[in-house]
Design a protein around this motif. Structure first.
Motif, PDB file in Angstrom:
ATOM      1  N   GLU A   7      46.399  12.228  39.669  1.00 41.13           N
ATOM      2  CA  GLU A   7      45.922  10.872  39.389  1.00 41.13           C
ATOM      3  C   GLU A   7      45.586  10.126  40.681  1.00 41.13           C
ATOM      4  O   GLU A   7      44.627   9.370  40.739  1.00 41.13           O
ATOM      5  CB  GLU A   7      46.970  10.071  38.604  1.00 41.13           C
ATOM      6  CG  GLU A   7      47.285  10.632  37.245  1.00 41.13           C
ATOM      7  CD  GLU A   7      48.455  11.624  37.236  1.00 41.13           C
ATOM      8  OE1 GLU A   7      48.724  12.274  38.278  1.00 41.13           O
ATOM      9  OE2 GLU A   7      49.081  11.763  36.187  1.00 41.13           O
ATOM     10  N   THR A   8      46.374  10.349  41.728  1.00 36.39           N
ATOM     11  CA  THR A   8      46.128   9.695  43.006  1.00 36.39           C
ATOM     12  C   THR A   8      44.913  10.294  43.704  1.00 36.39           C
ATOM     13  O   THR A   8      44.136   9.563  44.335  1.00 36.39           O
ATOM     14  CB  THR A   8      47.377   9.768  43.907  1.00 36.39           C
ATOM     15  OG1 THR A   8      48.491   9.214  43.186  1.00 36.39           O
ATOM     16  CG2 THR A   8      47.176   9.004  45.198  1.00 36.39           C
ATOM     17  N   LEU A   9      44.720  11.593  43.582  1.00 41.25           N
ATOM     18  CA  LEU A   9      43.498  12.207  44.134  1.00 41.25           C
ATOM     19  C   LEU A   9      42.259  11.572  43.502  1.00 41.25           C
ATOM     20  O   LEU A   9      41.273  11.289  44.189  1.00 41.25           O
ATOM     21  CB  LEU A   9      43.493  13.720  43.900  1.00 41.25           C
ATOM     22  CG  LEU A   9      44.460  14.540  44.735  1.00 41.25           C
ATOM     23  CD1 LEU A   9      44.477  15.983  44.258  1.00 41.25           C
ATOM     24  CD2 LEU A   9      44.113  14.466  46.214  1.00 41.25           C
ATOM     25  N   ILE A  10      42.321  11.334  42.199  1.00 42.92           N
ATOM     26  CA  ILE A  10      41.195  10.698  41.496  1.00 42.92           C
ATOM     27  C   ILE A  10      40.985   9.283  42.029  1.00 42.92           C
ATOM     28  O   ILE A  10      39.859   8.850  42.263  1.00 42.92           O
ATOM     29  CB  ILE A  10      41.427  10.697  39.971  1.00 42.92           C
ATOM     30  CG1 ILE A  10      41.400  12.127  39.440  1.00 42.92           C
ATOM     31  CG2 ILE A  10      40.385   9.835  39.260  1.00 42.92           C
ATOM     32  CD1 ILE A  10      41.859  12.272  37.998  1.00 42.92           C
ATOM     33  N   LYS A  11      42.073   8.568  42.251  1.00 42.18           N
ATOM     34  CA  LYS A  11      41.999   7.208  42.797  1.00 42.18           C
ATOM     35  C   LYS A  11      41.346   7.217  44.187  1.00 42.18           C
ATOM     36  O   LYS A  11      40.491   6.379  44.493  1.00 42.18           O
ATOM     37  CB  LYS A  11      43.420   6.644  42.874  1.00 42.18           C
ATOM     38  CG  LYS A  11      43.544   5.177  42.933  1.00 42.18           C
ATOM     39  CD  LYS A  11      45.042   4.837  42.818  1.00 42.18           C
ATOM     40  CE  LYS A  11      45.317   3.386  42.969  1.00 42.18           C
ATOM     41  NZ  LYS A  11      46.751   3.090  42.919  1.00 42.18           N
ATOM     42  N   ILE A  12      41.745   8.166  45.036  1.00 43.39           N
ATOM     43  CA  ILE A  12      41.165   8.287  46.380  1.00 43.39           C
ATOM     44  C   ILE A  12      39.681   8.616  46.276  1.00 43.39           C
ATOM     45  O   ILE A  12      38.854   8.043  46.977  1.00 43.39           O
ATOM     46  CB  ILE A  12      41.905   9.365  47.206  1.00 43.39           C
ATOM     47  CG1 ILE A  12      43.355   8.951  47.460  1.00 43.39           C
ATOM     48  CG2 ILE A  12      41.181   9.624  48.531  1.00 43.39           C
ATOM     49  CD1 ILE A  12      44.232  10.063  48.029  1.00 43.39           C
ATOM     50  N   LYS A  13      39.350   9.541  45.392  1.00 48.45           N
ATOM     51  CA  LYS A  13      37.947   9.941  45.184  1.00 48.45           C
ATOM     52  C   LYS A  13      37.087   8.723  44.852  1.00 48.45           C
ATOM     53  O   LYS A  13      36.037   8.510  45.444  1.00 48.45           O
ATOM     54  CB  LYS A  13      37.850  10.962  44.046  1.00 48.45           C
ATOM     55  CG  LYS A  13      36.415  11.238  43.597  1.00 48.45           C
ATOM     56  CD  LYS A  13      36.363  11.731  42.163  1.00 48.45           C
ATOM     57  CE  LYS A  13      35.000  11.837  41.568  1.00 48.45           C
ATOM     58  NZ  LYS A  13      33.899  12.312  42.330  1.00 48.45           N
ATOM     59  N   LYS A  14      37.542   7.944  43.902  1.00 49.01           N
ATOM     60  CA  LYS A  14      36.763   6.786  43.441  1.00 49.01           C
ATOM     61  C   LYS A  14      36.683   5.693  44.502  1.00 49.01           C
ATOM     62  O   LYS A  14      35.622   5.120  44.728  1.00 49.01           O
ATOM     63  CB  LYS A  14      37.350   6.246  42.141  1.00 49.01           C
ATOM     64  CG  LYS A  14      37.131   7.197  40.978  1.00 49.01           C
ATOM     65  CD  LYS A  14      37.717   6.684  39.692  1.00 49.01           C
ATOM     66  CE  LYS A  14      37.413   7.648  38.558  1.00 49.01           C
ATOM     67  NZ  LYS A  14      37.996   7.219  37.296  1.00 49.01           N
ATOM     68  N   LYS A  15      37.798   5.420  45.181  1.00 54.86           N
ATOM     69  CA  LYS A  15      37.830   4.345  46.175  1.00 54.86           C
ATOM     70  C   LYS A  15      36.940   4.650  47.375  1.00 54.86           C
ATOM     71  O   LYS A  15      36.235   3.783  47.879  1.00 54.86           O
ATOM     72  CB  LYS A  15      39.282   4.105  46.639  1.00 54.86           C
ATOM     73  CG  LYS A  15      39.411   3.015  47.663  1.00 54.86           C
ATOM     74  CD  LYS A  15      39.045   1.671  47.064  1.00 54.86           C
ATOM     75  CE  LYS A  15      39.091   0.575  48.099  1.00 54.86           C
ATOM     76  NZ  LYS A  15      38.601  -0.692  47.576  1.00 54.86           N
ATOM     77  N   TYR A  16      36.956   5.918  47.814  1.00 55.38           N
ATOM     78  CA  TYR A  16      36.232   6.273  49.035  1.00 55.38           C
ATOM     79  C   TYR A  16      34.986   7.119  48.780  1.00 55.38           C
ATOM     80  O   TYR A  16      34.378   7.619  49.726  1.00 55.38           O
ATOM     81  CB  TYR A  16      37.175   6.985  50.021  1.00 55.38           C
ATOM     82  CG  TYR A  16      38.308   6.093  50.458  1.00 55.38           C
ATOM     83  CD1 TYR A  16      38.073   5.012  51.292  1.00 55.38           C
ATOM     84  CD2 TYR A  16      39.604   6.317  50.013  1.00 55.38           C
ATOM     85  CE1 TYR A  16      39.112   4.177  51.687  1.00 55.38           C
ATOM     86  CE2 TYR A  16      40.646   5.491  50.407  1.00 55.38           C
ATOM     87  CZ  TYR A  16      40.385   4.417  51.240  1.00 55.38           C
ATOM     88  OH  TYR A  16      41.413   3.586  51.630  1.00 55.38           O
ATOM     89  N   GLU A  17      34.636   7.268  47.488  1.00 54.31           N
ATOM     90  CA  GLU A  17      33.420   7.999  47.096  1.00 54.31           C
ATOM     91  C   GLU A  17      33.390   9.411  47.684  1.00 54.31           C
ATOM     92  O   GLU A  17      32.410   9.830  48.292  1.00 54.31           O
ATOM     93  CB  GLU A  17      32.164   7.210  47.455  1.00 54.31           C
ATOM     94  CG  GLU A  17      32.100   5.866  46.736  1.00 54.31           C
ATOM     95  CD  GLU A  17      30.870   5.049  47.098  1.00 54.31           C
ATOM     96  OE1 GLU A  17      30.025   5.522  47.869  1.00 54.31           O
ATOM     97  OE2 GLU A  17      30.771   3.915  46.596  1.00 54.31           O
ATOM     98  N   LEU A  18      34.489  10.116  47.490  1.00 56.09           N
ATOM     99  CA  LEU A  18      34.622  11.500  47.948  1.00 56.09           C
ATOM    100  C   LEU A  18      34.758  12.396  46.726  1.00 56.09           C
ATOM    101  O   LEU A  18      35.104  11.929  45.654  1.00 56.09           O
ATOM    102  CB  LEU A  18      35.874  11.645  48.822  1.00 56.09           C
ATOM    103  CG  LEU A  18      35.952  10.757  50.050  1.00 56.09           C
ATOM    104  CD1 LEU A  18      37.359  10.781  50.628  1.00 56.09           C
ATOM    105  CD2 LEU A  18      34.936  11.199  51.076  1.00 56.09           C
ATOM    106  N   SER A  19      34.534  13.678  46.905  1.00 56.97           N
ATOM    107  CA  SER A  19      34.804  14.595  45.803  1.00 56.97           C
ATOM    108  C   SER A  19      36.241  15.098  45.918  1.00 56.97           C
ATOM    109  O   SER A  19      36.819  15.112  47.011  1.00 56.97           O
ATOM    110  CB  SER A  19      33.825  15.772  45.832  1.00 56.97           C
ATOM    111  OG  SER A  19      34.134  16.647  46.900  1.00 56.97           O
ATOM    112  N   ILE A  20      36.792  15.497  44.806  1.00 61.08           N
ATOM    113  CA  ILE A  20      38.127  16.097  44.826  1.00 61.08           C
ATOM    114  C   ILE A  20      38.074  17.389  45.640  1.00 61.08           C
ATOM    115  O   ILE A  20      38.995  17.708  46.388  1.00 61.08           O
ATOM    116  CB  ILE A  20      38.646  16.364  43.405  1.00 61.08           C
ATOM    117  CG1 ILE A  20      38.696  15.091  42.562  1.00 61.08           C
ATOM    118  CG2 ILE A  20      40.011  17.057  43.444  1.00 61.08           C
ATOM    119  CD1 ILE A  20      39.674  14.051  42.988  1.00 61.08           C
ATOM    120  N   ASP A  21      36.970  18.118  45.515  1.00 57.49           N
ATOM    121  CA  ASP A  21      36.819  19.356  46.290  1.00 57.49           C
ATOM    122  C   ASP A  21      36.864  19.068  47.791  1.00 57.49           C
ATOM    123  O   ASP A  21      37.455  19.829  48.554  1.00 57.49           O
ATOM    124  CB  ASP A  21      35.530  20.086  45.905  1.00 57.49           C
ATOM    125  CG  ASP A  21      35.634  20.668  44.513  1.00 57.49           C
ATOM    126  OD1 ASP A  21      36.562  21.461  44.275  1.00 57.49           O
ATOM    127  OD2 ASP A  21      34.803  20.327  43.659  1.00 57.49           O
TER     128      ASP A  21
END
Length: 146
Positions: free
Chosen positions: A125-139
């Motif tokens: 869930e936190t990886l998803i939050k980081i992805k969305k906040k900083y516009e990064l992919s989970i990969d």
């Protein structure tokens, strides 16, 4: 987690494509049958460790498996790197401070310390939050792409 049903649908699709049942997949990724059954029955979200094992086993996009993008990328992903390495690299290249990360994600300094030193890795869930906040992919966050 965003859309658990979509994650389960895609997990089942990968299992079917590979001819795997719950027991076989559990054996392949070295987790319990109860863990895989719980995921398929939407009883819980995957731990980060189980999620990483799934994306590495299926060599699939983490973002696609989580339902964060509509189409799978056809590519050969790199092996997962330690999260601390990827996070330090991103903070350095982007100029984002550890303090800013804490404030943006509303997490403690002890937690970001644990991430940056490799003691802990974020929950899915936190990886998803980081992805969305900083516009990064989970990969990217998993070090599977540059």
């Amino acid at each position: 987690m965003g859309n658990l049903s979509l994650f389960v649908e895609r997990l089942k699709e990968y299992m079917t494509d590979c001819g795997l049942n719950v027991s076989t997949l559990a054996d392949e990724i070295k987790c319990s049958r109860a863990t895989i059954s719980g995921l398929i029955n939407e009883a819980h979200v995957p731990s980060t460790e189980t999620f990483i094992a799934l994306v590495e086993y299926f060599n699939c996009s983490a973002d696609y498996l989580l339902g964060l993008v509509d189409y799978p990328r056809i590519t050969k992903f790199k092996p997962v790197k330690p999260f601390c390495e990827t996070l330090r690299k991103y903070l350095s290249e982007s100029g984002t401070t550890e303090y800013r990360l804490q404030k943006d994600l509303k997490v403690s300094s002890s937690l970001t310390y644990r991430w940056l030193t490799g003691i802990a890795i974020p929950k899915v869930e936190t990886l998803i939050k980081i992805k969305k906040k900083y516009e990064l992919s989970i990969d990217y966050l998993l070090g599977r792409e540059s």
